[in-house]
Design a protein around this motif. Structure first.
Motif, mmCIF file in Angstrom:
data_model
loop_
_atom_site.group_PDB
_atom_site.id
_atom_site.type_symbol
_atom_site.label_atom_id
_atom_site.label_comp_id
_atom_site.label_asym_id
_atom_site.label_seq_id
_atom_site.Cartn_x
_atom_site.Cartn_y
_atom_site.Cartn_z
ATOM 1 N N GLY A 136 -30.585 65.329 125.272
ATOM 2 C CA GLY A 136 -31.855 64.685 124.977
ATOM 3 C C GLY A 136 -32.608 65.396 123.888
ATOM 4 O O GLY A 136 -32.760 66.617 123.924
ATOM 5 N N ARG A 387 -42.252 63.089 125.633
ATOM 6 C CA ARG A 387 -40.877 62.582 125.760
ATOM 7 C C ARG A 387 -40.755 61.913 127.109
ATOM 8 O O ARG A 387 -41.061 62.500 128.131
ATOM 9 C CB ARG A 387 -39.867 63.729 125.720
ATOM 10 N N SER A 389 -37.802 59.913 129.288
ATOM 11 C CA SER A 389 -36.390 59.555 129.183
ATOM 12 C C SER A 389 -35.781 59.219 130.535
ATOM 13 O O SER A 389 -36.282 59.611 131.592
ATOM 14 C CB SER A 389 -35.606 60.690 128.528
ATOM 15 N N TYR A 391 -31.606 58.460 132.229
ATOM 16 C CA TYR A 391 -30.184 58.481 131.897
ATOM 17 C C TYR A 391 -29.327 58.137 133.098
ATOM 18 O O TYR A 391 -29.754 58.252 134.256
ATOM 19 C CB TYR A 391 -29.764 59.833 131.321
ATOM 20 N N ARG A 409 -28.296 57.616 127.580
ATOM 21 C CA ARG A 409 -29.640 58.153 127.777
ATOM 22 C C ARG A 409 -30.595 57.443 126.836
ATOM 23 O O ARG A 409 -30.309 57.278 125.651
ATOM 24 C CB ARG A 409 -29.634 59.654 127.463
ATOM 25 N N GLU A 411 -34.466 57.494 125.330
ATOM 26 C CA GLU A 411 -35.569 58.446 125.202
ATOM 27 C C GLU A 411 -36.631 57.902 124.257
ATOM 28 O O GLU A 411 -36.315 57.418 123.176
ATOM 29 C CB GLU A 411 -34.999 59.770 124.680
#
Ligand code: CU
Length: 736
Positions: A136, A387, A389, A391, A409, A411
């Motif tokens: 990431g 951030r 995110s 996944y 993933r 983000e």
């Protein structure tokens, strides 16, 4: 006494081991084969972590034998790791699960630098193809550092008290320090404190690399071989509590703090005059019927101050020094569930949320209008970067021979910043500030990472691995939002230690890296007699954030002379270009067996080659380690271990022209290390650079460690930071 390390390897390994899913249990080593370095396996032939602590107080240097990893020189405890030629923010660094980042226009307080080597329990390095769960907002790979795992008493013991105390001395720089750790634990509660101090004077090269003289007007005398601005002093404290219930659920909380009263930088115009870095980390992990849950919340607060240190000129007319301050705050939460979905497969689902806040301001150094007054210079004002995110990653054991891992993933990185101002509104600062303030600063980047990896066990002796990854990194706040093209301000914004000045670019796009990599791993069935691994890789990065000479259209501060200079320090602006990096790592060892009365002998070696090119500008990438190899002969009997190491590095001739990067000559070095263990007492001793050879560090950076560093070309250009001359090192450690 037992350590939960064995039952809970999942804390630092990538795939959990399920007690009740024997066939489908997937070991991370099976899939990614990360290089894992532990402090607990002193007796393993290639373990270097403990004995390397004697040579350095810089945690990143513990990674120096990892194939494909190199280090950018910086301050004495804060070198920056690069994986396959990509460094700093391009490498995801997680410390006890915390995604940390530096808060300084020179990245002086890099994540690894705020933890002392004595607190390192384990390092895991994933180069190139990184699983999305561990990646990431990075393109090069991931370094995971964990502190020692909590220990608990067994039911027979009821309670335990353990600890260790240690100390070291290194002759070059008269470096010394001490560390202490103590644990009290019952079956369910574990309390640990650890602390350390380390300090060093300026270190010396093996010979003069500049004329002897006063370091700067009003400063002390520096001999020709003394590398100015390499001294440091640091103190670390950490306390943690861990609770373990009868269902093996773990809840832990730690608070750690590093105080650096001073750390000087031979590659930066400024020095760190104070850094206070505080971390709080709350972690929960538990097994359920359906799988495994891991959750974390953390905070890091950084107070950072810079000025000219003892080897740099302090008085510039009416200005006494140049105070620069930075405050950074990172808060993060993450949650991850690992669920077996069939006999063969495990799915990992996770989400991270991170908010980073940054203020970077330079108080006026003079009360009058001029170069540094009368207002406060706002370098980054109220910067924010978040951030968000999520996944998913599936690992599947198709058969005993063959397994795969695929992950995706998503983000979102959002950032913004407030308006800025210079020391005053005169044209030197006013026009750049007005232009920056006239643009919209809000940016959102949506990025999709993907990784695919397959491993096939050809035979007992051979396995192969093939992977592809697409990874993204959004620009950091300094890359996007630093705004002043005035030389003096630009040279204060520099992460990489090349002595040049850098200007941000609000229009930067995220970097997107496409990597293919393969590993051929050949070994004896037990991996104890011999092993040879070969890893070729190729990475193509679109929108790689490189630099161009300060464009005349950007600011009146940019000059035609700067545009065309082939020598001297220059000002540059970050720009998206395309780049490619390719190379290969080879590593291996061979046991030479037991020689009568002298113990076990083994040789091991590692060799790395990397080539980095800017495809858009046809230039070379900066700070790419030239072809290099290390060959070591080790001997070990019950209490003694000895290691003699020969390091060979080729000349660095592929240099970044846009940065006027220095070339360096090839060299060879010999190092010797010895360790003696008697009951709970260990002595490590060694001689680094045994033959006292002079050499320039290829990635050491440009030497700006003394003199009038505030003027872009008021100091000599073309001097590379040399490597250290011979140092005799001793450390002892007692466990209790
Ligand atoms: Cu700094």
């Amino acid at each position: 006494m037992y350590s939960i390390v064995k039952s809970a390897r999942l804390i630092f390994l990538l795939y959990p081991i399920y007690a009740n899913a024997q066939q489908s249990s997937i070991e991370p080593d099976d899939v990614y084969g990360p290089v894992v370095i532990t402090a607990d396996n002193r007796n393993e032939p290639d373990n270097a972590l403990l004995s390397q602590r004697v040579t350095s107080s810089d945690s990143a240097t513990l990674l120096q034998d990892v194939p494909g990893l190199s280090l950018y020189g910086a301050g004495g405890i804060s070198s920056l790791p690069a994986i396959h030629g990509l460094a700093d923010d391009r490498v995801r660094i997680q410390i006890d699960g915390m995604d940390l980042m530096p808060s300084c226009p020179n990245h002086m307080n890099s994540p690894l630098s705020v933890f002392d080597p004595t607190t390192v329990g384990n390092f895991s390095v994933m180069a190139g193809i990184t699983p999305v769960s561990a990646g990431g907002d990075s393109i090069a790979g991931t370094i995971r550092m964990t502190t020692a795992q909590p220990e608990f008493a067994t039911s027979q013991e009821q309670s335990i008290t353990t600890g260790q105390i240690g100390s070291f001395y290194r002759s070059n720089g008269d470096a010394h320090g001490a560390s202490l750790s103590m644990t009290y634990a019952t079956e369910t509660v574990s309390l640990t404190y650890s602390g350390s101090v380390a300090q060093s004077n300026d270190v010396s090269a093996a010979g003069a690399f500049k004329a002897a003289g006063y370091a700067a007007p009003g400063r002390a005398w520096l001999a020709g071989e003394v590398i100015g601005s390499t001294a440091y002093k640091a103190e670390n404290n950490r306390a943690s509590i861990a609770l373990l219930n009868d269902k093996n659920a773990l809840l832990e909380f730690s608070a750690s703090q590093q105080t650096v009263p001073v750390e000087l930088y031979p590659t930066q115009r400024m020095d760190m005059t104070r850094n206070l870095s505080t971390q709080f980390n709350l972690h929960y992990r538990s097994h359920y019927q359906w799988g495994e849950l891991d959750a974390r919340a953390f905070e890091q607060i950084t107070h950072h101050a810079m000025d000219f240190g003892e080897d740099k000129q302090f008085q510039y007319g009416a200005a006494s020094g140049m105070p620069m301050n930075t405050e950074g705050k990172t808060r993060g939460v993450s949650i991850e569930a690992s669920v077996p979905i069939s006999e063969q497969s495990v799915i990992k689902l996770g989400s991270d949320y991170l908010i980073y806040q940054l203020n970077d301001w330079w108080p006026a150094a003079t009360a009058t209008t001029g170069m540094m007054g009368p207002s406060t210079f706002l370098n980054v004002n109220d910067g924010q970067r978040t951030r968000t995110s999520g996944y998913a990653e599936v690992a599947t054991h198709w058969s005993a021979q063959w397994l795969t891992e695929v992950g995706l993933r998503s983000e979102l990185v959002s950032m913004n910043t407030g308006n800025v101002q210079g020391y005053n509104n005169m044209p030197l600062y006013g026009a750049d500030a007005a232009a920056f303030n006239a643009t919209d600063h809000q940016r959102s980047d949506h990025m999709i990472d993907m990784s695919m990896l397959a491993r096939y066990f050809l035979s007992e002796k051979n396995d192969v691995e093939l992977g592809y990854a697409e990874k993204n990194r959004a620009p950091n706040l300094y890359e996007r939002y630093t705004w002043s093209a005035a030389n003096m301000a630009a040279i204060m914004n520099n992460f990489i230690g090349d002595g040049n000045g850098y200007i941000g670019n609000p229009y930067l796009r995220p970097e997107v890296a496409h990597t293919i990599s393969a590993t051929w791993d050949s070994h004896d069935p037990g991996k104890t007699d011999w092993r040879l691994t070969l890893t070729p890789y190729f990475t193509y990065v679109t929108d790689f954030i490189d630099a161009q000479r300060c464009p005349l259209s950007f600011s009146n501060n940019c000059s035609a002379v700067n545009l065309n200079a082939t020598t001297g320090f220059v000002t540059l602006q970050y720009v998206n270009q395309n780049a490619q990096i390719y190379g290969a790592d080879i590593s291996g060892f061979r046991s030479l067996g037991n020689w009568d009365g002298f113990g076990e002998f083994a040789v091991n070696g590692v060799m790395s080659y990397a080539r980095g090119e800017n495809v858009s500008s046809k230039d070379n990438l900066y700070n790419i380690m030239p072809l290099n190899a290390k060959l070591a002969l080790q001997q070990k009997n019950r209490r003694w271990q000895n290691r003699i190491e020969w390091q060979m590095v080729a000349a660095k001739t592929d240099v970044s022209q846009v940065r006027n990067e220095n070339k360096t000559a090839g060299y060879g070095l010999l190092n010797f290390r010895s360790s003696y263990q008697w009951k709970k007492f260990t002595v490590d001793a060694g001689v680094e650079n045994l033959l006292n050879r002079f050499y320039d560090q290829p990635l050491g950076g440009a030497y700006v460690g003394q003199g009038s560093t505030m003027g872009i070309n008021s100091i000599p250009w073309g001097v590379q930071v040399p490597g250290k001359g011979r140092s005799i090192n001793v450390a002892f450690n007692v466990e209790f």
